[in-house]
Design an enzyme around this catalytic site. Sequence first.
Site, PDB file in Angstrom:
ATOM      1  N   GLY A 182       6.563  -3.996  12.090  1.00  0.00           N
ATOM      2  CA  GLY A 182       6.721  -5.184  11.441  1.00  0.00           C
ATOM      3  C   GLY A 182       7.833  -5.071  10.296  1.00  0.00           C
ATOM      4  O   GLY A 182       8.360  -3.999  10.059  1.00  0.00           O
ATOM      5  N   GLU A 198       1.737 -17.853   5.942  1.00  0.00           N
ATOM      6  CA  GLU A 198       1.595 -17.835   7.351  1.00  0.00           C
ATOM      7  C   GLU A 198       1.203 -19.122   7.914  1.00  0.00           C
ATOM      8  O   GLU A 198       1.103 -20.136   7.244  1.00  0.00           O
ATOM      9  CB  GLU A 198       0.260 -16.995   7.691  1.00  0.00           C
ATOM     10  CG  GLU A 198       0.198 -15.732   7.199  1.00  0.00           C
ATOM     11  CD  GLU A 198       1.167 -14.669   7.883  1.00  0.00           C
ATOM     12  OE1 GLU A 198       1.556 -15.057   8.856  1.00  0.00           O
ATOM     13  OE2 GLU A 198       1.634 -13.621   7.482  1.00  0.00           O
ATOM     14  N   LYS A 226      -8.920  -7.427  -1.625  1.00  0.00           N
ATOM     15  CA  LYS A 226      -8.230  -6.563  -2.681  1.00  0.00           C
ATOM     16  C   LYS A 226      -9.194  -6.297  -3.512  1.00  0.00           C
ATOM     17  O   LYS A 226      -9.403  -5.281  -4.196  1.00  0.00           O
ATOM     18  CB  LYS A 226      -7.134  -7.058  -3.139  1.00  0.00           C
ATOM     19  CG  LYS A 226      -5.988  -7.215  -1.878  1.00  0.00           C
ATOM     20  CD  LYS A 226      -4.707  -8.214  -2.550  1.00  0.00           C
ATOM     21  CE  LYS A 226      -3.877  -8.379  -1.150  1.00  0.00           C
ATOM     22  NZ  LYS A 226      -2.789  -9.160  -1.738  1.00  0.00           N
TER      23      LYS A 226
END
Length: 440
Positions: A13, A192, A207
């Site tokens: 990607g 998104e 994270k």
Amino acid sequence: MADALKIGIAGLGTVGASLARILQTRANALAIACGRPLTITAVSARSKGKDRGFDLDGIAWFDDPMDMAEKADIDVFVELIGGAEGAADQSVRAALSRGLHVVTANKALLAKHGVALARMAEEKGLLLNYEAAVAGGIPVIKTLRESLTGNHFSRLYGIMNGTCNYILTRMEKEGLSFADCLKEAQRLGYAEADPTFDIEGNDTAHKLAILTTLAFGSQIAADEIYLEGISNISIDDIQAAHDLGYRIKLLGVALKTATGIEQRVHPTMVPLDSVIAQVDGVTNAVALESDILGELLMVGPGAGGNATASAVLGDITDIAKSRPGAQQVPILGRPAHLLEPYAKAEMTRHEGGYFIRLSVVDRAGVFASIATRMAENNISLESIVQHAKSAASGDDTKNIILVTHATMEHAVRQAVAAIKGEGYLLGEPQVIRIERTKAA
């Protein structure tokens, strides 16, 4: 010069293609810096015919990343597929089982399986590098694992999701609604089509869980994080925060307490004059507080092909420079079998206090009632004011803004619940924590 380091890239990607281009166009400089060539010998992706801007000649193609992990002539397996399960997890395990070093940018995979994967790698003397999994191009993983060894950390916090930071920045600077900013973020590719994972805080939580383990030496506990997203942040909140001298950011926060570790992700008000308040757009920032160094704030690009590829490339070059048989840096800051069980500390006293916005019916006695409910829960108020009504509000409504001194989480929740039972509240109250930052 030593033999070439043979690299296989799973996932082509934006990041994977950018990495491949950098490896090819800067091959000579990388060979000199690493003391050996870095050569792509295999790749895996869904569509072979797509032009990705790099030369596939001499590179073995695999439709299935598992096949590449098990059969390709490679030394390093680079996982850029994404997701906590399926092909990403299976192919990384296959690569480690085969004796290959692994580089990944997959925070979801590490948040769920990081301890198990670290054990696999350490038992075989392999490297599992993941700088790109947190904060993109900011070298926070290497900083925690290597540069700050010996420091005892008390707190870490940061802006770790560019989508949320972009939306909050546009809302403040241009007066746009959350919905309008989200649509623009989707149009620009920052969000998104289904933005839930970002805007509800899940991405930041993954994270944060990784950084918490590195900072405090506990097992990864992504499911133990208090989570609030930004979807309920309004223009009223943005404007009121600014008038009070604050800016709203989605922060991930972890701190060590006497009873365990507190992890939380939520919208936060930070002082306008703090450094982290100036971090706008898709930029990320991570602050670390320790006994020796004090506070370190790292700011940089948190996403995007080049920023993430740069971090992945740094992990690959570390492998290229490593000496066979040498003692490796523990993957999660300390050997996986020595990580302490995670002890969750309940959210208790919040030193920064709270911002509370109430939309209420404009009638006599409301101010007094609100002040009474706060006093009953031992909450000291720094200020209580009537704020300008939003454009959608009617003449018989008003916003009341409260700012508390340091107080207990449960006390705020009880007071708000009591106010909701009084009958004059319109809609849901907004409660935002105020974070005191040292970097100003």
